[in-house]
Design a protein around this motif. Structure first.
Motif, short mmCIF file in Angstrom:
data_model
loop_
_atom_site.label_atom_id
_atom_site.label_comp_id
_atom_site.label_asym_id
_atom_site.label_seq_id
_atom_site.Cartn_x
_atom_site.Cartn_y
_atom_site.Cartn_z
N ASN A 49 10.65 42.86 33.31
CA ASN A 49 9.37 42.35 33.79
C ASN A 49 8.81 43.25 34.89
OD1 ASN A 49 9.05 39.68 32.32
ND2 ASN A 49 11.12 39.52 33.09
N LYS A 50 7.53 43.04 35.18
CA LYS A 50 6.84 43.85 36.19
C LYS A 50 5.92 42.97 37.02
CE LYS A 50 2.99 44.99 33.12
NZ LYS A 50 2.17 46.03 32.51
N ASN A 51 5.40 43.55 38.10
CA ASN A 51 4.41 42.88 38.95
C ASN A 51 4.91 41.51 39.43
OD1 ASN A 51 2.66 45.07 38.55
ND2 ASN A 51 1.85 44.15 36.70
N TYR A 72 4.75 36.91 37.17
CA TYR A 72 5.23 38.18 36.66
C TYR A 72 4.67 38.43 35.27
CZ TYR A 72 8.51 35.24 34.07
OH TYR A 72 9.06 34.28 33.25
N GLN A 73 4.88 39.65 34.78
CA GLN A 73 4.45 40.02 33.44
C GLN A 73 5.60 40.75 32.74
OE1 GLN A 73 1.17 42.36 35.09
NE2 GLN A 73 -0.19 41.26 33.71
N PRO A 74 5.77 40.53 31.43
CA PRO A 74 6.72 41.36 30.69
C PRO A 74 6.30 42.83 30.81
CG PRO A 74 6.08 39.45 29.40
CD PRO A 74 5.17 39.50 30.59
N VAL A 75 7.25 43.75 30.82
CA VAL A 75 6.95 45.17 31.02
C VAL A 75 5.90 45.69 30.04
CG1 VAL A 75 7.93 47.51 30.90
CG2 VAL A 75 9.14 45.72 32.13
N ASN A 76 5.96 45.29 28.78
CA ASN A 76 5.03 45.82 27.77
C ASN A 76 3.89 44.86 27.44
OD1 ASN A 76 6.47 48.26 27.42
ND2 ASN A 76 7.98 47.15 26.22
N SER A 77 3.47 44.09 28.43
CA SER A 77 2.42 43.10 28.18
C SER A 77 1.60 42.88 29.45
CB SER A 77 3.06 41.78 27.76
OG SER A 77 2.11 40.74 27.69
N ASN A 78 0.40 42.39 29.27
CA ASN A 78 -0.41 41.99 30.42
C ASN A 78 -0.44 40.48 30.56
OD1 ASN A 78 -1.14 44.55 31.35
ND2 ASN A 78 -2.74 44.72 29.81
N LYS A 79 0.31 39.77 29.70
CA LYS A 79 0.37 38.31 29.76
C LYS A 79 1.03 37.88 31.07
CE LYS A 79 1.95 34.20 27.42
NZ LYS A 79 2.67 33.61 26.30
N GLN A 80 0.36 37.00 31.78
CA GLN A 80 0.87 36.49 33.06
C GLN A 80 1.79 35.31 32.81
OE1 GLN A 80 -0.09 38.08 35.89
NE2 GLN A 80 1.13 36.83 37.23
N LYS A 81 2.97 35.33 33.42
CA LYS A 81 3.89 34.20 33.33
C LYS A 81 4.13 33.68 34.74
CE LYS A 81 6.17 35.53 29.11
NZ LYS A 81 7.43 35.39 28.39
N LYS A 180 9.26 47.35 38.54
CA LYS A 180 8.00 48.06 38.25
C LYS A 180 6.81 47.22 38.72
CE LYS A 180 5.38 50.10 34.41
NZ LYS A 180 4.37 50.52 35.27
N HIS A 181 5.89 47.90 39.37
CA HIS A 181 4.61 47.30 39.75
C HIS A 181 3.51 48.26 39.32
CE1 HIS A 181 5.64 43.79 42.30
NE2 HIS A 181 6.80 44.43 42.40
N ASP A 182 2.50 47.73 38.65
CA ASP A 182 1.38 48.57 38.25
C ASP A 182 0.73 49.16 39.50
OD1 ASP A 182 1.79 48.01 35.57
OD2 ASP A 182 0.32 46.39 35.53
N SER A 183 0.25 50.40 39.40
CA SER A 183 -0.36 51.04 40.56
C SER A 183 -1.64 50.30 40.96
CB SER A 183 -0.64 52.51 40.28
OG SER A 183 -1.40 52.63 39.12
#
Length: 184
Positions: A49-51, A72-81, A180-183
């Motif tokens: 996951n990321k973010n 958070y979001q799965p690494v390969n997705s923009n879906k918010q959980k 991982k966090h998106d820039s």
């Protein structure tokens, strides 16, 4: 057990492994409130996951209770959980909390506590969470800034964790990985 303070940072062992440290002053609930970026962890689920953020908000009916929102979001997705719960201060250990899930997660609970914190790099905290039915025991590193802690401060934090008088925390300190966090 005394807290460690070799780098100017103050850490304590988990209350589950030692008597509460008399020279460790945990952060006030008001200091914990707000959004935190979880920048490093030992929790395996964060590798996928990321973010990851945690937001603490005092409840209007009881300022000592914290609404706990993990997003958070799965690494390969923009879906918010998200995972929602309530943190209740532990009456026997300052800076420790019992978490209880909301909704379908109401059956889930955990115990977590602040092992160290400071205002350097905009604010940071290190939390320790005990093993649950769903997760192993672990450590999270929080930062107020999305960019996280400086490399120097992160290394000091890891050094202090390795010096904490708790074998599990010492082992966990060597397994901390970046999230991982998106820039910006």
């Amino acid at each position: 057990m005394a807290s460690t303070e070799r780098t100017g940072l103050k850490f304590r062992p988990p209350t589950s492994s030692a008597a509460p440290s008399e020279d460790f002053e945990p952060p006030a609930i008001s200091w914990l409130q707000g959004k935190w970026h979880v920048t490093h962890s030992t929790l395996p689920m964060w590798k996928k996951n990321k973010n990851v953020t945690i937001t603490y908000t005092s409840l209007p009916q009881n300022a000592e209770l914290l609404d706990d929102l993990v997003e958070y979001q799965p690494v390969n997705s923009n879906k918010q959980k998200k995972v929602e719960g309530i943190d209740t201060p532990d009456a026997s250990a300052r800076g420790a909390y019992s978490w209880r899930g909301k909704g379908l997660l109401k059956i889930a609970s955990s115990h977590w506590e602040v092992l160290g914190y400071g205002d350097e790099d905009g604010g940071w905290a290190v939390t320790y969470f005990q093993k649950t039915l769903f997760t192993p025991a672990g450590i999270d590193v929080y930062a107020r800034q999305k960019a996280g802690l400086s490399e120097t401060l992160l290394e000091q934090v890891k050094q202090e964790l390795r010096a904490v008088q708790d074998d599990n925390v010492k082992k966990l300190a060597d397994t901390i990985f970046p999230i991982k966090h998106d820039s910006l």
